[in-house]
Design a protein around this motif. Sequence first.
Motif, short mmCIF file in Angstrom:
data_model
loop_
_atom_site.label_atom_id
_atom_site.label_comp_id
_atom_site.label_asym_id
_atom_site.label_seq_id
_atom_site.Cartn_x
_atom_site.Cartn_y
_atom_site.Cartn_z
N THR A 47 -48.27 17.25 26.63
CA THR A 47 -48.84 18.57 26.88
C THR A 47 -48.02 19.33 27.92
N ARG A 48 -47.66 18.64 28.97
CA ARG A 48 -46.86 19.28 30.03
C ARG A 48 -45.49 19.69 29.48
N GLY A 49 -44.90 18.85 28.65
CA GLY A 49 -43.62 19.17 28.05
C GLY A 49 -43.69 20.40 27.18
N GLU A 50 -44.76 20.52 26.41
CA GLU A 50 -44.94 21.70 25.56
C GLU A 50 -45.10 22.96 26.39
N GLU A 51 -45.83 22.85 27.50
CA GLU A 51 -46.00 24.00 28.40
C GLU A 51 -44.66 24.42 28.99
N GLU A 52 -43.88 23.44 29.42
CA GLU A 52 -42.58 23.73 30.00
C GLU A 52 -41.64 24.33 28.96
N GLU A 53 -41.73 23.85 27.73
CA GLU A 53 -40.91 24.40 26.64
C GLU A 53 -41.19 25.88 26.45
N GLU A 54 -42.47 26.25 26.47
CA GLU A 54 -42.84 27.65 26.32
C GLU A 54 -42.31 28.49 27.48
N LYS A 55 -42.39 27.95 28.69
CA LYS A 55 -41.86 28.68 29.85
C LYS A 55 -40.35 28.90 29.70
N ILE A 56 -39.65 27.87 29.27
CA ILE A 56 -38.20 27.97 29.12
C ILE A 56 -37.84 28.98 28.04
N LYS A 57 -38.56 28.95 26.93
CA LYS A 57 -38.31 29.92 25.86
C LYS A 57 -38.49 31.34 26.38
N THR A 58 -39.55 31.56 27.14
CA THR A 58 -39.81 32.88 27.70
C THR A 58 -38.69 33.31 28.63
N GLN A 59 -38.24 32.38 29.48
CA GLN A 59 -37.16 32.69 30.40
C GLN A 59 -35.86 33.01 29.66
N ILE A 60 -35.58 32.27 28.61
CA ILE A 60 -34.36 32.52 27.82
C ILE A 60 -34.44 33.90 27.16
N LYS A 61 -35.60 34.22 26.59
CA LYS A 61 -35.76 35.53 25.95
C LYS A 61 -35.54 36.65 26.96
N GLU A 62 -36.12 36.50 28.16
CA GLU A 62 -35.97 37.52 29.19
C GLU A 62 -34.51 37.65 29.61
N ALA A 63 -33.83 36.53 29.75
CA ALA A 63 -32.42 36.55 30.14
C ALA A 63 -31.58 37.23 29.08
N LEU A 64 -31.86 36.93 27.81
CA LEU A 64 -31.12 37.56 26.72
C LEU A 64 -31.36 39.06 26.67
#
Length: 85
Positions: A47-64
């Motif tokens: 569960t924690r890994g999935e939450e972190e994955e979503e955070k990382i995806k969001t950060q990558i999208k914002e960076a792009l």
Amino acid sequence: MIKEILYTGLGGAILLKERVEEEIEKLQEKGKLSKEDADAFIEKLKTRGEEEEEKIKTQIKEALKEVIDEMGLATKADIEALKEK
């Protein structure tokens, strides 16, 4: 470059998952951890890994988006707005 970073992260995550599972099995064999506790721990990690994955995806999208803005590239929305005009 981004692909390489993602693949490296995924590889590390898979390796970590395998090591955690091995250690949990060792603790179960020694009787220091019950099956139920091991399952609960793994589920919590998942569960924690999935939450972190979503955070990382969001950060990558914002960076792009920032990179696209800085480079002055047209987005789909920009192109659609031009088509409508």
